[in-house]
Design an enzyme around this catalytic site. Structure first.
Site, short mmCIF file in Angstrom:
data_model
loop_
_atom_site.label_atom_id
_atom_site.label_comp_id
_atom_site.label_asym_id
_atom_site.label_seq_id
_atom_site.Cartn_x
_atom_site.Cartn_y
_atom_site.Cartn_z
N HIS A 95 0.83 -8.36 8.99
CA HIS A 95 1.85 -8.45 7.93
C HIS A 95 2.63 -7.17 7.73
O HIS A 95 3.55 -7.13 6.92
CB HIS A 95 1.19 -8.83 6.60
C1 UD1 Z 1 2.86 -5.18 0.53
C2 UD1 Z 1 2.65 -3.69 0.74
C3 UD1 Z 1 1.66 -3.45 1.87
C4 UD1 Z 1 0.38 -4.24 1.65
C5 UD1 Z 1 0.70 -5.70 1.40
C6 UD1 Z 1 -0.56 -6.43 1.06
C7 UD1 Z 1 4.55 -2.23 0.26
C8 UD1 Z 1 5.59 -1.37 0.85
N1 UD1 Z 1 3.88 -3.01 1.10
O1 UD1 Z 1 3.48 -5.71 1.69
O2 UD1 Z 1 1.33 -2.08 1.92
O3 UD1 Z 1 -0.42 -4.11 2.80
O4 UD1 Z 1 1.61 -5.81 0.30
O5 UD1 Z 1 -0.48 -7.78 1.34
O6 UD1 Z 1 4.33 -2.20 -0.92
N2 UD1 Z 1 6.09 -12.83 -0.56
C9 UD1 Z 1 5.80 -14.09 -1.02
N3 UD1 Z 1 4.93 -14.21 -2.05
C10 UD1 Z 1 4.36 -13.16 -2.66
C11 UD1 Z 1 4.67 -11.88 -2.21
C12 UD1 Z 1 5.55 -11.73 -1.16
O7 UD1 Z 1 6.29 -15.09 -0.50
O8 UD1 Z 1 3.56 -13.35 -3.58
C13 UD1 Z 1 7.03 -12.67 0.56
C14 UD1 Z 1 8.45 -12.41 0.08
O9 UD1 Z 1 9.33 -13.00 0.97
C15 UD1 Z 1 8.55 -10.90 0.20
C16 UD1 Z 1 7.69 -10.61 1.43
O10 UD1 Z 1 6.63 -11.55 1.36
O11 UD1 Z 1 9.87 -10.48 0.38
C17 UD1 Z 1 7.13 -9.21 1.46
O12 UD1 Z 1 6.44 -8.93 0.25
P1 UD1 Z 1 6.28 -7.43 -0.28
O13 UD1 Z 1 5.48 -7.42 -1.50
O14 UD1 Z 1 7.62 -6.76 -0.34
O15 UD1 Z 1 5.52 -6.71 0.88
P2 UD1 Z 1 4.19 -7.11 1.64
O16 UD1 Z 1 4.56 -7.41 3.05
O17 UD1 Z 1 3.42 -8.10 0.89
N1 UDP Z 2 -7.41 -11.10 2.52
C1 UDP Z 2 -7.65 -12.36 2.02
N2 UDP Z 2 -7.03 -13.44 2.62
C2 UDP Z 2 -6.22 -13.30 3.70
C3 UDP Z 2 -5.99 -11.99 4.21
C4 UDP Z 2 -6.60 -10.91 3.59
O1 UDP Z 2 -8.42 -12.53 1.07
O2 UDP Z 2 -5.70 -14.31 4.19
C5 UDP Z 2 -8.04 -9.94 1.83
C6 UDP Z 2 -8.91 -9.09 2.72
O3 UDP Z 2 -10.25 -9.50 2.63
C7 UDP Z 2 -8.73 -7.69 2.14
C8 UDP Z 2 -7.34 -7.74 1.54
O4 UDP Z 2 -6.99 -9.11 1.40
O5 UDP Z 2 -9.64 -7.45 1.09
C9 UDP Z 2 -6.38 -7.07 2.47
O6 UDP Z 2 -5.08 -7.28 2.02
P1 UDP Z 2 -3.82 -7.15 2.94
O7 UDP Z 2 -4.19 -7.38 4.35
O8 UDP Z 2 -2.78 -8.02 2.34
O9 UDP Z 2 -3.30 -5.67 2.67
P2 UDP Z 2 -3.73 -4.22 3.17
O10 UDP Z 2 -5.19 -4.06 3.04
O11 UDP Z 2 -3.23 -4.09 4.57
O12 UDP Z 2 -2.95 -3.33 2.28
#
Ligand code: UD1
Ligand code: UDP
Length: 380
Positions: free
Chosen positions: A219
């Site tokens: 992601h």
């Molecule tokens: C964010 C964090 C990343 C973290 C991740 C955890 C930043 C810069 N990135 O990335 O470090 O690893 O969260 O998962 O803060 N979206 C949905 N539903 C939601 C949230 C997001 O559909 O509830 C979609 C939207 O299209 C959004 C895209 O995902 O634009 C990206 O979401 P965003 O929160 O900007 O970044 P993540 O990729 O989730």
């Molecule tokens: N996780 C989850 N379901 C998923 C993917 C990840 O519960 O489908 C949990 C995972 O166990 C971990 C956390 O989400 O605790 C990691 O989050 P993510 O990969 O979104 O972000 P990151 O750790 O890279 O910031």
């Protein structure tokens, strides 16, 4: 009357504001909040609203039994730019801080919601506490790297997960006080693994056997937002699927689903032999999927840590990990993002023994953090 735009120390209230906003922050802060509750340390939960879909948010409140936040900021979905997303959360958090006047603010990790919480606290002169302080990937193009560095340099209390992080912080001459506390993800895994085993039937639903499949997640912006990088990764995954003959389970983050669609790659993924793409899994389902996997391929920081703790070999699908202890332990191999590198790393990790010592140590990390919040930040 004062014109100062800060909170005066005599008006602060004896409570910690715990800021969450994304899926990983819920996983980690749930353990800290449980410990704060146990020790009767006053706190309230503020959800900055970065994640809002049920699969990335609501399901974690359900699985981890997190009480409803006192505040939840309604953010605009689908932000394109980091600045606007961070600004919206910063504005909302600042308003809440002016209302609640907490003595301390706790943020954990490197997502934009943490930067927003950190900036709000700093500007109002409220004690800022940062979990996962001092982690560095040294790739300045990565948004999380900017966030980590910025938060660390404006924090008052820095909770470093390990000695290497402490030494990074000392080397960068941060202003705040450094404590090596470890990471509360150890507590989250320990507290929830047995419950997950009992409650989750995901293996039966997907008709897969323990130790008989590979788990895949991706992601990160630097991975999925570039068509060529994403296409190459998918080719790597395809080669692993064909080479190993193992089924692959792929809980796909909404960002990834969007990009696959935009780049015309959805079918390419879905046609990989043996690959099943599912929506993001809840924590119990994910712990079960991870704990029983033969191998995990991911670039998720949380998943890299959890796989080491659960002794599941990991291939990190990027050029680096900031969790160097997982590589040193032999639990994780950083593959790079070329298809042949991914295949080679997967073959290597599939052949490794899984007898490494847990590089994150025992549980009790959440307690270490809560102790400092209670004794030092709130002052007894
Ligand atoms: C964010 C964090 C990343 C973290 C991740 C955890 C930043 C810069 N990135 O990335 O470090 O690893 O969260 O998962 O803060 N979206 C949905 N539903 C939601 C949230 C997001 O559909 O509830 C979609 C939207 O299209 C959004 C895209 O995902 O634009 C990206 O979401 P965003 O929160 O900007 O970044 P993540 O990729 O989730
Ligand atoms: N996780 C989850 N379901 C998923 C993917 C990840 O519960 O489908 C949990 C995972 O166990 C971990 C956390 O989400 O605790 C990691 O989050 P993510 O990969 O979104 O972000 P990151 O750790 O890279 O910031």
């Amino acid at each position: 009357m004062s014109n100062l735009k800060i909170l005066r120390s005599d008006e602060l209230t004896r409570q910690i504001c715990v800021v969450v906003g994304t899926r990983p922050s819920l996983v980690k802060q749930s353990a800290v909040m449980r410990e704060l509750t146990r020790q009767e340390i006053p706190f309230f939960l503020l959800h900055a609203g970065q994640h809002y879909s049920y699969e990335l948010d609501g399901v974690f409140f359900r699985d981890l039994q997190i009480p409803e936040p006192r505040y939840r900021i309604e953010t605009t979905p689908n932000y394109k730019y980091h600045g606007a997303q961070t600004a919206e959360m910063l504005r909302g958090i600042e308003e809440i801080m002016l209302e609640e006047k907490p003595k301390g603010v706790l943020v954990g990790g490197d997502a934009n919601c943490n930067l927003a919480g950190a900036l709000a606290a700093r500007k109002l002169q409220v004690s800022l506490c940062h979990e996962e302080a001092g982690m560095r990937g040294y790739d300045w193009l990565v948004p999380e790297e900017h966030n980590r560095v910025m938060i660390d340099h404006i924090s008052d209390y820095l909770f470093a997960p390990n000695e290497e992080a402490r030494s990074n912080l000392e080397g960068e001459k941060v202003r705040g006080r450094i404590f090596v506390t470890g990471t509360p993800i150890v507590d989250s895994v320990e507290e929830n693994l047995a419950i997950a085993r009992e409650k989750s039937d995901i293996l039966q639903r997907l008709r897969i056997q323990p130790d008989g499949y590979i788990l895949l997640t991706m992601h990160r912006e630097e991975t999925v937002d570039y068509k060529e990088v994403l296409a190459e990764l998918i080719e790597g995954v395809r080669r692993v699927a064909v080479g190993s003959g193992l089924p692959i389970v792929f809980p796909a983050h909404p960002r990834t689903v969007l990009r696959l669609g935009e780049f015309g790659l959805t079918e390419t993924v879905d046609r990989i032999p043996g690959l099943t793409r599912i929506p993001p899994a809840g924590y119990f389902d994910f712990l079960t999927l991870l704990g029983n996997a033969r191998l995990v391929m991911t670039e998720s920081g949380g998943t890299i840590q959890e796989s080491s703790i659960l002794r599941v070999p990991c291939v990190t699908l990027s050029g680096y990990t900031e969790w160097h202890e997982t590589e040193r332990a032999g639990a994780n191999l950083v593959s790079g993002q070329k298809a042949e590198q991914i295949l080679a790393a997967a073959e290597e990790m599939l052949s490794r023994d899984r007898n490494w010592p847990n590089p994150f140590g025992k549980s009790g990390r959440a307690k270490a953090i809560a102790d400092i919040l209670g004794e030092k930040v709130l002052g007894g």
